[in-house]
Motif scaffolding. Structure first.
Motif, short mmCIF file in Angstrom:
data_model
loop_
_atom_site.label_atom_id
_atom_site.label_comp_id
_atom_site.label_asym_id
_atom_site.label_seq_id
_atom_site.Cartn_x
_atom_site.Cartn_y
_atom_site.Cartn_z
N LEU A 1 24.21 10.48 12.86
CA LEU A 1 23.86 8.68 11.81
C LEU A 1 23.72 7.67 12.97
CD1 LEU A 1 22.94 7.60 9.54
CD2 LEU A 1 24.75 6.39 8.57
N GLU A 2 21.71 7.63 12.76
CA GLU A 2 21.66 6.06 13.70
C GLU A 2 20.81 5.07 12.70
OE1 GLU A 2 21.57 8.94 18.13
OE2 GLU A 2 19.94 7.78 16.25
N LEU A 3 20.79 4.16 13.57
CA LEU A 3 20.37 2.90 12.57
C LEU A 3 19.13 2.35 13.54
CD1 LEU A 3 23.24 1.39 10.88
CD2 LEU A 3 21.80 3.26 9.53
N ARG A 4 17.98 2.57 12.68
CA ARG A 4 17.13 2.54 13.30
C ARG A 4 15.91 0.70 13.38
NH1 ARG A 4 12.99 7.28 13.57
NH2 ARG A 4 11.95 5.62 11.34
N THR A 5 16.27 0.10 13.79
CA THR A 5 15.01 -1.30 13.22
C THR A 5 13.94 -1.12 13.90
OG1 THR A 5 16.01 -2.96 14.90
CG2 THR A 5 17.40 -2.78 13.41
N GLU A 6 13.29 -1.76 12.64
CA GLU A 6 11.33 -1.89 12.80
C GLU A 6 11.16 -2.86 12.97
OE1 GLU A 6 11.44 3.27 12.46
OE2 GLU A 6 10.43 1.90 11.45
N ARG A 7 9.97 -3.36 13.30
CA ARG A 7 9.06 -3.92 11.92
C ARG A 7 7.85 -3.84 12.26
NH1 ARG A 7 8.98 -9.47 13.71
NH2 ARG A 7 6.63 -10.33 13.64
N VAL A 8 7.38 -4.08 10.27
CA VAL A 8 6.44 -3.75 9.79
C VAL A 8 5.19 -4.04 10.08
CG1 VAL A 8 5.77 -2.51 7.36
CG2 VAL A 8 8.16 -2.82 7.85
N ALA A 9 4.15 -3.67 10.36
CA ALA A 9 2.80 -3.99 10.48
C ALA A 9 1.88 -4.23 9.60
CB ALA A 9 2.50 -3.03 11.77
N ALA A 10 1.43 -3.26 8.67
CA ALA A 10 1.31 -2.72 7.32
C ALA A 10 2.02 -2.55 6.61
CB ALA A 10 -0.25 -2.08 7.78
N VAL A 11 1.30 -2.95 5.38
CA VAL A 11 3.05 -2.32 4.33
C VAL A 11 1.80 -1.92 2.68
CG1 VAL A 11 3.24 -4.12 3.05
CG2 VAL A 11 4.98 -2.31 2.49
N LEU A 12 1.78 -0.47 2.50
CA LEU A 12 1.34 -0.74 1.11
C LEU A 12 1.75 -1.35 -0.25
CD1 LEU A 12 -0.71 1.46 -0.60
CD2 LEU A 12 1.43 2.76 -1.35
N THR A 13 0.81 -2.19 -1.43
CA THR A 13 0.74 -3.38 -1.65
C THR A 13 0.55 -2.73 -3.49
OG1 THR A 13 -1.44 -3.91 -0.99
CG2 THR A 13 0.60 -5.01 -0.46
N GLY A 14 -0.28 -1.71 -3.55
CA GLY A 14 -0.16 -1.10 -4.44
C GLY A 14 -2.01 0.29 -4.59
N ARG A 15 -1.24 0.71 -5.31
CA ARG A 15 -2.59 1.97 -5.03
C ARG A 15 -2.42 2.37 -6.98
NH1 ARG A 15 0.31 4.59 -9.30
NH2 ARG A 15 3.14 3.83 -8.28
N SER A 16 -4.08 3.15 -7.01
CA SER A 16 -4.43 3.25 -8.53
C SER A 16 -5.11 3.98 -8.48
CB SER A 16 -4.72 1.75 -8.95
OG SER A 16 -6.12 1.87 -8.06
N ALA A 17 -5.81 4.73 -9.54
CA ALA A 17 -7.18 5.62 -9.33
C ALA A 17 -7.83 4.51 -9.94
CB ALA A 17 -6.92 7.50 -10.27
N VAL A 18 -8.70 5.27 -8.81
CA VAL A 18 -10.38 4.35 -9.63
C VAL A 18 -10.79 5.06 -10.59
CG1 VAL A 18 -12.84 3.04 -9.06
CG2 VAL A 18 -10.37 3.33 -7.33
#
Length: 904
Positions: free
Chosen positions: A518-535
């Motif tokens: 087991l290892e723990l990886r710390t990361e900075r997030v550059a972009a994140v999903l905020t929504g998804r939908s069917a147009v």
């Protein structure tokens, strides 16, 4: 015109397999070859079959000679081959060459100019199955053009001729010839060739199918000729290296390889050999050992050092006792001394030289195993056990750390449990899972808590790696055998690691497994999903928050296996962007697409929060019911999975009555899948439960693991892992089953445990989101494992020796080792019960998998109660063998009803 490749095939009494061998050669895609068949005095119909190939294929030639052995036949084939041929190879006439093998190896040689190419080997089992040959798993793990054994020492294990294509000029330059009249003739040619070659090409694809055959050369070990010829072969190579300048290291490495590989095969065979073989082994193996430098023995692992010392001292009885002991207690010993610890092995009567039994750090590893790693209240809570192998009774685990390079974060371990009777179970579990009977690790249990904010803070502004990523390794430190020792924390049972956890908007901690560490990886997030939908029915909209000031202009999908990419325009403000992805971009082909933002300063991987539900979008116009599944992968990054519609569990709980209640969504278009299947991961037994399936695609199933219906009535699920599926009622093809997967927000809720009176059950994640129900042992943890069973056997011996007047007026029945209430034991029980005598009826039951009638008491196989019943029951009735250690007590009667033999 000379052929490019000559294939030499000796044949001797292999009529049954020869056709498959020669057909595989005739069908090679590299057609420019000659096949020289050498009949080595066969007495079967093999030569006639070979002649048929010669008559219809001008590339085949048949040479006949009186029987002289494999080596001589190969040498004849080389002499009879076209001397202008460019390449040379050998095939044993009971084996098979896969299509395209020679074309593949010749292509490598044409590209590299190496002296020969060598490739991977599969074993062709008696049932026709092909399996990776263990001997070639590591040497052929990856392709390596123009390498050499002195740069790639693992090639010392590549010692057969038939997986190679030699350049003919190289062969002739060194006048190679196989030894005659001996077994293992390949070694004396192949190993020198490895050292004499200027370079060698390693081909990772299988180029040879090596058939298992009881009468073949490679299966004859426990015979004097086998050990004599193997020692002759390895001695030839060792002397070859000793006689060449600059080969001192090569000789040492080869000698070590021979001791631990070639000759180890014959050490393993000693228990199967007779006195003649034992004497021959000691003579020949000892003669080779006398030529090996002391430094080579000193570099061997402890178990081999001990065995070779016994061989050199001709202590065959103790060697056999040690081999017998290692069947159940491999690498188990007592440790003597603190400053200079040495191993004391119970099987040995007399001492060995101190240098032989001296213990290096690697001989006393730390075993630190996590039985649970879960997020609770924003903290990673660890439960497990840690001990130094073969060093029981040391101080309990108190210290660990998280390590990233030279940086350490202390981790306090809180001991759990203690001596027997204290109520703790960590040490008992460690002992049971140690796999050895010699030691009890009573103080091994621990708990620990990791604050993700602490490691995230420590990682900030200190990581030089791309993207601000830091990997922290979890380690435990223990004092044992005179010093502090450390080892990695490993997650037992290979469950999925805990889900990623966000410490703030931009930073997360991702638990990962490196193997099972087991290892723990710390990361900075550059972009994140905020929504998804069917147009609409054919477009998927993904909304993304950009956290770095990067200015991307497109969303890129990358298929993980093929690396194919597709890009779609981004629109919106700098911080919030959106892209429309047409569902026609997905082809209904079981593909996984990673998501990145591109066009700015770099590529930004899009993360997906684990507290949001997954998205499901049906693929229009694709037959069979398929969907695009939008969810994070195990690392917490967004992926779009093109897959068949699968059931996703959205609610899971243990009810008060012990039932497991599962609810979820399964918008499968046929609406006919209405049965839940639990399938055992080992023996593939199945249990079924009805499913309530609503028109909306919602399903509900209730599993009572303590009483699942089966042929013998309601019984608990057998010990092991049970994978959960939905299927159409009556479907029997496992490939048609639909695996139950867990919705993303529920990942942090597992494992879920239910400690019933019958046995423990745990609902667990494996393979990221697959649901598996683990059924624990029906035995108490103190009776599990080799140590617990040894204690019970010792107790059995004491009980058996008691006064005969203390025998219990009881009959202990066993049918098929506790698997059934059936057969002759059942008939005897019926007769005795009908007489209504004052006798207690006990029935052995394995893993609670047999139901017994009223008036009969079930006795769990391998339990303390079972050992006691074996020792003190006046009558024992069985239709199978009793344990090897069983001895009939005075006054005890054993009725053996095993059918088919007059000798009971």
């Amino acid at each position: 015109m000379a052929p490019r490749l000559t294939v030499v095939v000796p044949l001797y009494n292999v009529e049954e397999y020869l056709g498959a061998c020669l057909t595989s050669l005739a069908e090679q895609t590299m057609a420019d070859l000659e096949v020289v068949l050498v009949d080595d005095g066969s007495t079967d119909n093999g030569p006639s079959l070979a002649q048929e190939f010669v008559d219809r294929d001008p590339r085949f030639r048949l040479i006949r000679q009186e029987n002289a052995g494999l080596g001589a036949a190969r040498n004849t084939g080389v002499r009879e081959a076209d001397p202008k041929g460019e390449f040379l190879t050998f095939v044993d006439s009971d084996d098979v060459v896969p299509p395209g093998a020679y074309a593949r190896m010749l292509a490598e040689l044409d590209s590299s100019g190496s002296d020969f190419a060598t490739g991977n080997v599969l074993r062709l089992r008696a049932n026709g199955a092909l399996e990776q040959s263990p001997m070639f798993r590591k040497p052929m793990e990856k392709a390596r053009p123009a390498t050499h054994v002195t740069r790639d020492w693992i090639l010392l294990g590549d010692r057969i001729a038939c997986n190679k294509v030699f350049r003919r000029t190289f062969w002739d330059e060194h006048a190679f010839a196989f030894p005659t009249g001996v077994l293992y003739e390949d070694i004396a040619v192949v190993l020198p060739a490895h050292f004499l070659a200027r370079s060698v090409d390693v081909v990772e694809e299988p180029v040879y199918h090596w058939r298992d055959r009881d009468g073949s050369i490679t299966t004859r070990r426990a015979v004097p000729k086998g050990i004599r010829d193997r020692v002759t072969a390895v001695t030839t190579v060792s002397r070859f290296l000793a006689g060449r300048d600059g080969m001192a290291e090569a000789k040492q490495r080869y000698d070590a390889h021979a001791l631990s590989g070639d000759l180890w095969l014959f050490i393993e065979a000693l228990p199967d050999g007779d006195e003649e073989f034992h004497t021959a082994f000691l003579d020949h193996a000892g003669a080779f050992a006398s030529t090996v430098e002391p430094a080579v023995f000193a570099g061997l692992p402890l178990d081999l050092r001990v065995k070779w010392q016994l061989i050199r001292e001709r202590r065959i009885a103790e060697l056999l006792a040690l081999l017998q002991e290692e069947k159940t207690d491999r690498d188990a010993f007592h440790v003597r001394g603190l400053l200079r610890p040495r191993a004391h092995l119970p099987a040995l009567r007399d001492p060995l030289p101190p240098a032989t039994t001296a213990l290096a750090p690697a001989d006393l590893p730390v075993h630190a195993h996590l039985t649970e790693a879960v997020w609770r209240d924003g903290l990673l809570r660890l439960t497990g056990y840690a001990y130094v192998r073969n060093v029981p009774g040391g101080p309990p685990p108190r210290l660990g750390w998280l390590r990233a390079g030279k940086r350490l974060i202390p981790l306090r371990l809180r001991p759990t449990g203690g001596p027997r009777g204290s109520g703790g179970s960590g040490g008992d579990e460690a002992t049971a899972r140690s796999g050895r009977s010699l030691h009890r690790y009573e103080r091994a249990g621990f708990e620990a808590v990791v604050d993700p904010r602490a490691i995230a803070t420590k990682s900030k502004n200190k990581s030089k790696s791309k993207g601000g990523r830091t990997t922290w390794k979890l380690e435990a430190a223990l004092f044992g055998a005179g010093r502090v020792r450390r080892g990695p924390m490993r997650l037992t049972g290979t469950p999925a690691p805990p889900a990623p956890l966000y410490t703030d908007e931009r930073n997360r901690v991702v638990p990962v497994l490196s193997g099972n560490k087991l290892e723990l990886r710390t990361e900075r997030v550059a972009a994140v999903l905020t929504g998804r939908s069917a147009v609409d029915d054919d477009t998927l909209r993904l909304e993304v928050q950009v956290l770095d000031d990067d200015g991307p202009v497109a969303l890129r999908l990358t298929e993980w296996r093929t690396k194919e990419t597709q890009e779609f325009a981004l629109r919106g403000s700098l911080g919030s962007r959106a892209a429309d992805v047409p569902l026609s971009a997905f082809r209904g082909q079981d593909e996984i697409w990673g998501v990145q933002l591109v066009g700015g300063k770099g590529r930004l991987t899009v993360a997906a929060r684990t507290d949001a539900e997954a998205g499901r979008y049906p693929l229009p116009g694709v037959p069979g019911g398929r969907e695009v599944y939008v969810a994070p992968n195990p690392s917490g990054d967004l992926v779009l999975t093109d897959r068949a519609v699968q059931p996703v569990v959205t609610s899971v709980q243990w009810a008060e009555g012990g039932e497991l209640v599962l609810e979820g969504a399964f918008p499968e278009p046929s609406g006919t899948i209405g049965e839940l299947v639990l399938r055992h991961g080992g023996h593939h037994e199945e249990a079924t439960v009805d499913v309530e399936l609503a028109e909306s695609g919602h399903f509900r199933a209730v599993v009572r693991p303590t009483a699942v219906d089966g042929p013998a009535g309601p019984l608990p699920l057998a010990e092991g892992r049970w994978y959960l599926f939905l299927r159409e009622p009556g479907e029997r093809d496992p490939d048609a089953y639909r695996p139950l997967r867990l919705d993303t927000p529920l990942h942090t809720t597992l494992p879920l445990q239910q400690a019933s009176l019958v046995r423990p059950f745990t609902l667990q994640r494996r393979y990221h989101d697959r649901l598996v129900l683990e059924s624990g042992s029906a035995l108490p943890v103190t009776e599990q494992g080799p140590y617990g069973q040894r204690i019970q056997r010792e107790r059995y011996a004491a009980l058996r020796a008691a006064d005969r007047d203390q025998l219990r007026q009881a009959v202990l029945y066993s049918s098929f080792d506790g698997r059934q209430f059936s057969d002759s034991p059942r008939a005897i029980h019926r007769e005795l019960a009908s007489r209504k005598t004052d006798i207690e009826h006990l029935w052995v039951v394995r893993d609670q998998q047999a139901a017994v009638p009223e008036g009969v008491r079930a006795i769990a196989l391998h339990s303390a109660e079972w050992y006691e019943a074996l020792a003190r029951s006046r009558w024992v009735v069985t239709n199978t063998h009793l344990p090897q250690w069983f001895e009939r007590a005075e006054g005890q009667c054993v009725v053996q009803t095993w059918h088919g033999t007059p000798l009971k």
